[in-house]
Write a protein that holds these residues in place. Structure first.
Motif, PDB file in Angstrom:
ATOM      1  N   LEU A  29       0.829  -1.202   0.000  1.00  0.00           N
ATOM      2  CA  LEU A  29       0.000   0.000   0.000  1.00  0.00           C
ATOM      3  C   LEU A  29       0.871   1.262   0.000  1.00  0.00           C
ATOM      4  CD1 LEU A  29      -3.309   0.484   1.769  1.00  0.00           C
ATOM      5  CD2 LEU A  29      -1.618   2.240   2.082  1.00  0.00           C
ATOM      6  N   PRO A  48       1.032   4.926   0.812  1.00  0.00           N
ATOM      7  CA  PRO A  48       0.209   5.859   1.599  1.00  0.00           C
ATOM      8  C   PRO A  48      -0.071   7.160   0.839  1.00  0.00           C
ATOM      9  CG  PRO A  48       2.127   5.094   2.833  1.00  0.00           C
ATOM     10  CD  PRO A  48       2.339   4.698   1.420  1.00  0.00           C
ATOM     11  N   ARG A  89      -2.902   2.007  -3.806  1.00  0.00           N
ATOM     12  CA  ARG A  89      -2.740   3.292  -3.119  1.00  0.00           C
ATOM     13  C   ARG A  89      -3.797   3.437  -2.039  1.00  0.00           C
ATOM     14  NH1 ARG A  89       0.749   6.501  -6.515  1.00  0.00           N
ATOM     15  NH2 ARG A  89       1.081   5.318  -8.410  1.00  0.00           N
ATOM     16  N   GLU A  90      -3.459   4.216  -1.048  1.00  0.00           N
ATOM     17  CA  GLU A  90      -4.398   4.456   0.050  1.00  0.00           C
ATOM     18  C   GLU A  90      -5.707   4.972  -0.542  1.00  0.00           C
ATOM     19  OE1 GLU A  90      -2.685   6.882   3.091  1.00  0.00           O
ATOM     20  OE2 GLU A  90      -4.524   6.914   4.273  1.00  0.00           O
ATOM     21  N   VAL A 148       2.113  -2.433   4.667  1.00  0.00           N
ATOM     22  CA  VAL A 148       2.137  -0.965   4.715  1.00  0.00           C
ATOM     23  C   VAL A 148       3.534  -0.555   5.184  1.00  0.00           C
ATOM     24  CG1 VAL A 148       1.017   1.105   5.594  1.00  0.00           C
ATOM     25  CG2 VAL A 148      -0.309  -1.004   5.345  1.00  0.00           C
ATOM     26  N   LEU A 205      -1.432   7.347   8.252  1.00  0.00           N
ATOM     27  CA  LEU A 205      -2.501   6.936   7.335  1.00  0.00           C
ATOM     28  C   LEU A 205      -3.759   7.692   7.754  1.00  0.00           C
ATOM     29  CD1 LEU A 205      -1.984   3.050   7.341  1.00  0.00           C
ATOM     30  CD2 LEU A 205      -1.312   4.624   5.532  1.00  0.00           C
ATOM     31  N   THR A 245      -8.711   5.112   6.380  1.00  0.00           N
ATOM     32  CA  THR A 245      -7.880   3.958   6.021  1.00  0.00           C
ATOM     33  C   THR A 245      -7.725   3.025   7.208  1.00  0.00           C
ATOM     34  OG1 THR A 245      -6.704   5.385   4.495  1.00  0.00           O
ATOM     35  CG2 THR A 245      -5.651   3.297   5.038  1.00  0.00           C
TER      36      THR A 245
END
Lengths: 641, 388
Positions: free
Chosen positions: A358, A360, A397-398, A410, A416, A420
């Motif tokens: 992921l 952020p 992507r976040e 992550v 975050l 999320t």
């Protein structure tokens, strides 16, 4: 069907020379010599070049329109320019090549968008110039819209788009030009030749909304981005994973073409160039690309001056030298095209990616926040760790939907969003597994709830990574070690219900695992991916890499997201294309040394053959070895009992 | 003294304590108050350079120089950013040239200028720059290594090897290795007085090692002699004696003591080290040196320099493949090992891998310039009001 019968059937199949579903293309630039001027735009016979490309099984060529040459005065179109473009189309037609026409491109040499009557107005934002661009685009598209030789239209390349200073301007320009093309041609695909990550890095402009207006997306490694993310040798380490990472990052809803394949400077030997081209091509195939475009056909003949420096939109190095003699890279393309021709996307499907790295949202923050600079590097290291664990990994992507994944990583995020964290909590409660590494600063209250650890503060910079395994087997085969690597932060953690799997040398938790709902949440007390990225990725301590790989692999396997085909060599990347009766396994060696990778599968393998149609070798087991040369790649067809 | 705002002073403090994130924020605070303050841009350039964000560092250093063309730390940051980024050699040449004129005694500027010239294929100018650096500091290792690499490119390994040997002999970390094997990290402040050393073997050997660390070889010899008087077959004492002889260039005696020590204790790392070094310095004994260092790397496998010594002996035997492996192990153990980087560059050149060789040379510069900390020296001088 017995193995022998299958082999016979294979021989009887017609050989597909080129695969239209996965175009293998190359850029043919207007000028091959630096001493030439803008008026020499394609002032040469491209026939021999196209013949060589067709012989190398290239399917697609990209050519670049020169606005300056086509419209030397306002509204006055040059017939000579039209004639030269006709000749290019004829040559492509005669060699059964398709053409991608780039309408507004900058190659930093042929001055293609530098119309003298533009009077320094910006062709990206000035309404009058945009109208002139619309006229030219419609004129060219209208002329060739019914031509089968045309594959599609590229509105602009990245060099042109680096002139945009806002998302709104880019989106408006793209929409205007796209609508103009669609007015006269409703069939051929349209694309904007920018990579969402590299353009953002260069300009701070996020082009995703503009890209989404088209039918294809583009991913490519630019020279500045390589310097930023993976500066170092091109045939080993992070540089060899960069194409795949950017491809994964660019892939959202549109098919992605991997563009700009090849080295960016003339510093490399021919064998290094070939190895780099091979690595990029196979990375593209293995990571879900819908086609590839090689950087350039012929080397640019530069002026005889030194030191040589060109603002690199890196169009110097081709697959043929300045005399037009093919380099080993062209041979690589030909061999790759043969492999691609044998992987029919209607018959074989890529294995689904159920592991995600992921990125952020803080990646989009500008200075003074350093998160935007650290983030992509840490994510690249995370991606490499997952690849070395042979996991079917994707990049998201976040804010993206998490439902498709079984395990999430992550890497070293400073923060975050609250939404999320909420989504992550639901994801883990529902059975997903997650690995989060501490990124510095305060942690979100959700960390205590999901990971079962109490954040007591940041211990700051450390020079050594110390790992003492407290719970052997809890997260794979971890080993205790001390290694020299600068850690920018270290979270001091108190007990909050999680199991401490490993500690540092003083007993402070380094790795914890917590059962949360149906899923598992692993917390690493230090930004380990960032530390690997900010240290020396080419000389990172192997034990630290091994720690990351082991944790990732263990978590993903426990979540049911392990590899379909496992491999004993971390540097060898494996991809599986699954068919009804057989599978195709593609392997790529990211190391510059020869290796023999041992692959293991769950089903009993009857035989293995070269995917291009070689002899079937009987296996009769679940494990077999694949010898790979330095940076070598191989595509194998597996049949099962 | 150059006037600095309180925000800049805060950023400075944070930067010196490696709190990069907070320091960058403080720089931006300073620039929000006054964006024409060159020190703030310069500091920011340094911080971004420390994070390996070269394009951003180039932009900030350039701004600092635009605001004050005499801002020497900004030139340093700019030159380093160009070099570490790569591909911008012509700009790099200009910056180092400028800095070498502004701060003529800055050895790094001449070494970097040479490397920028070398990367831009100006070999003669590069050699002149490295020679200039050696005039300022005859022990500058990177200048010696670069000259050896230049010799390798022109005339082959035979011409390059003396340069590598010379740089190796001047390398102070080689002594550090010996003492690390004895468990001694730093030089003691207090001189060793043999009269005050307890009269047991362990105390005498420990004190002898401390004295050797402080280069007091007379005291070392005296204490070692006392141990050997009591037990002539004390391998540890013999190894220490061998080292003391080696430091005095008495190679025959060193060899004799080390051999005797190894005969008594075949895996004694200190004796293996000394014997290997002695062999490597004697013409015609390179083959023996390689054999000894192979055993030594097993005894001291976690020490990068042990693998470097093995690699260098293999380099002398033209066994480049094995040398490459040993250099790689060394770099894994210590990425900042300049000696291993240059050695590996030499091996790459023998294989025709010029891009890989250039990378190792650049990486050596990367670590060496980080270690030197020249930025703060120039910054402090500049902040105190000196133009250079």
């Amino acid at each position: 069907m017995s193995a022998k019968k299958k082999q016979a059937a294979e021989v009887a199949e017609p050989v597909i020379v080129r695969q239209a579903d996965f175009p293998v293309g190359i850029d043919v630039y207007p000028l091959d010599e630096e001493r030439r001027g803008w008026a020499d735009w394609y002032d040469r016979d491209v026939e021999p070049e196209f013949a060589a490309l067709a012989e190398a099984r290239v399917w697609l060529v990209r050519i670049f329109v020169s606005w300056k040459y086509f419209e030397p005065q306002v509204g006055q179109y040059d017939e000579e320019a039209a004639g030269r473009l006709d000749a290019i189309m004829d040559a492509a037609r005669s060699h059964d090549l398709k053409v991608l026409v780039s309408l507004f491109a900058d190659d930093r040499l042929a001055e293609m968008t530098d119309v003298p009557w533009g009077k320094r107005r910006d062709p990206r934002t000035d309404d009058y110039l945009i109208q002139r661009e619309v006229s030219l685009a419609q004129r060219i598209v209208n002329r060739y819209r019914a031509e089968p030789v045309v594959w599609g239209w590229e509105l602009a390349n990245e060099a042109f788009c680096t002139g945009f200073t806002s998302e709104a301007d880019l989106e408006r320009w793209t929409a205007t030009l796209r609508d103009a093309v669609r007015e006269v041609d409703s069939e051929h695909p349209i694309l904007l030749g920018v990579d969402p990550e590299t353009l953002f890095r260069t300009t701070g402009v996020d082009p995703r909304a503009a890209i989404d207006l088209n039918e294809y997306a583009i991913s490519h490694v630019t020279a500045p981005y390589r310097v930023y993310a993976a500066e170092g040798p091109v045939t080993s380490g992070p540089a060899t994973y960069l194409d795949g990472f950017l491809l994964r990052a660019a892939a959202r809803d549109l098919p992605v073409i991997v563009d700009g394949v090849g080295v960016q400077s003339l510093d490399f030997s021919l064998s290094e160039e070939a190895a780099a081209v091979r690595t990029s091509l196979y990375s593209a195939l293995m990571n879900g690309a819908s086609g590839v475009m090689v950087r350039r056909y012929r080397d640019l003949e530069t002026e005889k001056r030194e030191p040589y420096f060109r603002d690199p939109f890196e169009v110097l190095v081709g697959v043929a030298d300045i005399e037009g003699e093919p380099k080993p890279s062209l041979g690589e393309i030909k061999r790759f095209a043969r492999v691609v021709a044998r992987i029919d996307r209607r018959r074989y499907q890529s294995a689904p990616e159920c592991v995600g790295v992921l990125i952020p949202a803080e990646r989009y923050e500008s200075l003074p926040s350093l998160a935007g600079l650290y983030g992509p590097r840490a994510c690249l290291q995370s991606y490499i760790g997952a690849k070395e664990a042979h996991l079917p990994v994707d990049v998201l992507r976040e804010g993206d939907e998490l439902g498709a994944y079984h395990a999430l990583f992550v890497p070293s995020a400073m923060k975050l969003g609250a939404t999320t964290w909420h989504e992550i909590a639901s994801f883990v409660q529902g059975g997903g597994s997650i690995v989060v590494s501490y990124g510095g600063g305060d942690t979100d209250p959700a960390v205590r709830e999901i990971f079962g650890v109490e954040f007591l503060g940041d211990h700051g910079v450390r020079r050594t990574v110390s790992c003492r395994v407290a719970q052997p087997g809890a997260l794979g085969d971890l080993r205790s070690f001390d290694a020299r690597l600068k850690l920018p932060h270290f979270a001091l953690l108190g007990h909050g219900g999680a199991t401490v799997v490993a500690t540092d040398a003083t007993g402070s938790p380094l790795l914890t695992v917590n059962q949360y709902g149906q899923g598992k949440a692993v917390f690493i007390a230090t930004p380990i991916e960032r530390a690997l990225a900010q240290g020396d990725p080419w000389a990172a301590p192997l034990v630290v890499r091994d720690l990351l790989r082991t944790v990732y692999g263990s978590v993903a396997r426990a979540a049911g997201a392990g590899p379909i085909v496992d491999c004993d060599t971390p540097e060898v990347e494996v991809a599986v294309f699954m068919g009804e009766e057989d599978d195709i396994v593609v392997v790529l060696n990211h190391a510059p040394e020869a290796v023999t990778a041992t692959l293991s599968v769950e089903r009993m393998v009857a035989g293995v053959a070269d995917a291009r149609g070689g002899q079937l070798t009987e296996v009769g087991g679940k494990v077999f070895g694949v010898p790979l040369s330095a940076n070598g790649a191989s595509a194998l067809r597996l049949t099962y009992t | 003294m150059t006037k600095r705002s309180s925000q800049v002073l805060m950023a400075e403090g944070l930067a010196r304590t490696e709190q990069v994130t907070a320091a960058v924020e403080a720089c931006y605070d300073a620039l929000a108050v006054d964006d024409s303050e060159p020190v703030a841009h310069c500091l920011l350039a340094h911080l971004l350079l420390e994070g390996d964000f070269y394009d951003e560092a180039i932009a900030e250093a350039t701004k600092a120089i635009e605001l004050d063309p005499d801002c020497s730390p900004a030139y340093l940051a700019l030159g380093l950013a160009y070099d570490r980024r790569g591909g911008m050699w012509d700009q790099s040449v200009l910056v180092w040239h400028e800095l070498a004129e502004v701060v003529p005694d800055l050895v790094t500027a001449h070494v970097q200028l040479g490397e920028a010239f070398g990367a831009a294929q100006f070999e003669e100018e590069a050699i002149d720059s490295w020679k200039c650096a050696l005039e300022l500091d005859p022990k500058e290792p990177r200048a010696i290594y670069n000259l050896a690499i230049a010799a390798l490119k022109r005339e082959g390994m035979a011409t390059a090897l003396p340069g590598f040997r010379k740089a190796g002999e001047l390398d102070p970390s080689q002594d550090d290795l010996f003492f690390a094997l004895l468990g001694i990290k730093s030089v003691s402040d207090r001189p060793v007085d043999p009269a005050k050393v307890r009269e047991d073997r362990s105390s005498r050997l420990g004190a002898a090692a401390l004295a050797a660390r402080a280069d007091d070889l007379f005291v070392t010899a005296e204490l070692v002699r006392m141990v050997l008087d009591e037990d002539p077959d004390d391998a540890d004492a013999l190894a220490l004696a061998a080292f003391a002889y080696l430091k005095q260039e008495a190679t025959n005696e060193a060899m004799a003591c080390a051999l005797r020590a190894i005969a008594l204790k075949p895996d004694l790392a200190t004796a293996l080290y000394t014997l290997g070094v002695v062999y490597s310095r004697r013409a015609g004994l390179s083959k023996h040196a390689a054999r000894v260092f192979i055993v030594f790397t097993r005894a001291a496998s976690q020490h990068a320099l042990a693998h470097v010594l093995l690699a260098e002996s293999l380099l002398g035997l033209q066994r480049y493949g094995q040398a490459k492996k040993a250099y790689r192990v060394a770099i894994r153990l210590d990425p900042a090992c300049v000696r291993a980087r240059f050695g590996l560059a030499a091996v790459h050149l023998t294989e025709g891998l010029h891009a890989e060789a250039d990378w190792e040379v650049r990486r050596a510069a990367y670590y060496d310039t980080r270690r030197q900390g020249s930025f703060w020296r120039l910054y402090d001088h500049y902040s105190e009001g000196g133009a250079s």
